[in-house]
Design an enzyme around this catalytic site. Structure first.
Site, PDB file in Angstrom:
ATOM      1  N   HIS A 274       4.518  26.233   2.998  1.00 43.35           N
ATOM      2  CA  HIS A 274       4.029  26.679   1.688  1.00 43.35           C
ATOM      3  C   HIS A 274       2.506  26.713   1.689  1.00 43.35           C
ATOM      4  CE1 HIS A 274       8.135  25.852   0.221  1.00 43.35           C
ATOM      5  NE2 HIS A 274       7.831  26.696  -0.748  1.00 43.35           N
TER       6      HIS A 274
ATOM      7  N   LYS B 201       0.236  23.456  -2.738  1.00 41.58           N
ATOM      8  CA  LYS B 201       1.479  22.748  -3.079  1.00 41.58           C
ATOM      9  C   LYS B 201       1.288  21.241  -2.872  1.00 41.58           C
ATOM     10  CE  LYS B 201       6.471  22.828  -2.392  1.00 41.58           C
ATOM     11  NZ  LYS B 201       6.777  22.828  -3.823  1.00 41.58           N
TER      12      LYS B 201
END
Ligand SMILES: NC(=O)c1ccc[n+]([C@@H]2O[C@H](COP(=O)([O-])OP(=O)(O)OC[C@H]3O[C@@H](n4cnc5c(N)ncnc54)[C@H](OP(=O)(O)O)[C@@H]3O)[C@@H](O)[C@H]2O)c1
Length: 274
Positions: free
Chosen positions: A159, A163
């Site tokens: 990600h 995040k």
């Protein structure tokens, strides 16, 4: 009477909520019937078109769920757990409309309250609205079949660098699908991370590996590693709008061509298995 599916959005000013509002406005089969915000929100009392940087659309963001629900065929929730649970309970007590929630991070108590509300209200809950991820989950369950019980399962995810939690909720959901098919709890099977002298891999465990960087929206792969072969089920999201699109597909499924669904707790698995 409008032929369009009328949608009310909870939390329309957040990242997911905005994307859902945009997708509703861009879909000729849908209309934005209501938007519910907190009383302190800058959007309160404002036309949602303006809030989204568009022309006015005549949908004014307000604080009353009941008023917004009255105008709608379905409520899509992109707020936060406390709001989700109270909305589910209030919608259950006024007899709907049904609720689709993409919110994550419920406590055990909030989970129970949502489940209780779903005895009176159709509720679809998805930690990931992407259709591709839902299909991947079904494939993972299929791949974790008993004859391949000994295959080593490794879940990898990547990600963007903003995040803050790991592994992702989706990685956990995919691993849970494999674990439940094998009849074990993920908590027992999971190797959340590895470092140093770990020793050989224990059969039956499910390992995780996490990468963070750049602007990657989300990449997940579940690898089934055997002695002489490997099967990988992987998914990559290119654009955050994938969640809004999936939410709308799920909303149509819940509305079921005007027939609606029975009260109960549904998931994206129901949407992709129909
Ligand atoms: N299912 C999926 O595919 C998917 C995809 C992405 C995210 N998510 C989940 O969706 C949720 C929202 O994520 P996000 O990134 O959009 O978060 P966010 O940007 O923080 O948005 C949260 C929204 O909820 C609103 N809100 C909070 N409390 C409220 C209340 N009591 N009444 C009304 N509105 C309230 C916030 O309004 P204010 O701005 O006024 O505080 C904001 O609009 C998270 O649980 C996230 O994990 C799910």
């Amino acid at each position: 009477v409008s032929e369009r599916l009328r949608v009310t959005v909870l939390g329309p000013t957040g990242r997911l909520g905005r994307a859902i509002c945009e997708a509703v406005l861009d879909d000729p089969g849908l209309s934005l019937a209501g938007c519910v915000v907190r009383a302190e929100s800058a959007a309160c009392g404002q036309d949602m078109g303006g809030v989204l940087g568009r022309e006015p659309i005549g949908c004014i963001a307000g604080v009353s769920l009941e008023e917004a629900a009255e105008q709608a065929d379905i409520v899509i929730d992109a707020s936060l757990p406390r709001m989700t649970v109270s909305a589910a309970e209030r919608l259950a007590s006024i007899g709907g409309p049904c609720l689709l929630t993409g919110v994550t991070g419920f406590t055990e108590d909030q989970d129970t309250r949502l489940l209780t509300a779903s005895h009176q209200l159709p509720v679809l809950r998805a930690s990931n609205f992407s259709l591709g991820v839902a299909i991947a989950e079904a494939l993972v369950r299929q791949a974790a079949v008993l004859p391949a019980r000994e295959w080593d399962i490794e879940v990898n995810e990547t990600h963007h660098k903003m995040k803050t939690d790991a592994p992702s909720g989706t990685a956990i959901m995919l691993a849970r699908a494999a674990a439940s098919r094998r009849g074990v709890s993920l908590e027992e099977a999971a190797i959340w991370s590895r470092e140093g002298t770990t020793g050989p891999r224990e059969t039956g465990t499910i390992g995780f590996a996490v990468s963070r960087g750049g602007a990657m929206v989300g990449e997940h792969s579940v690898r089934f590693l055997a002695e002489m072969e490997e099967l990988t089920i992987s998914h990559r999201a290119f654009d955050r709008r994938v969640f809004a699109r999936g939410a709308i597909t799920a909303a149509r499924w819940m509305h079921n061509a005007g027939q609606g669904r029975e009260p109960g707790l549904y998931s994206m698995q129901d949407v992709v298995s129909d």
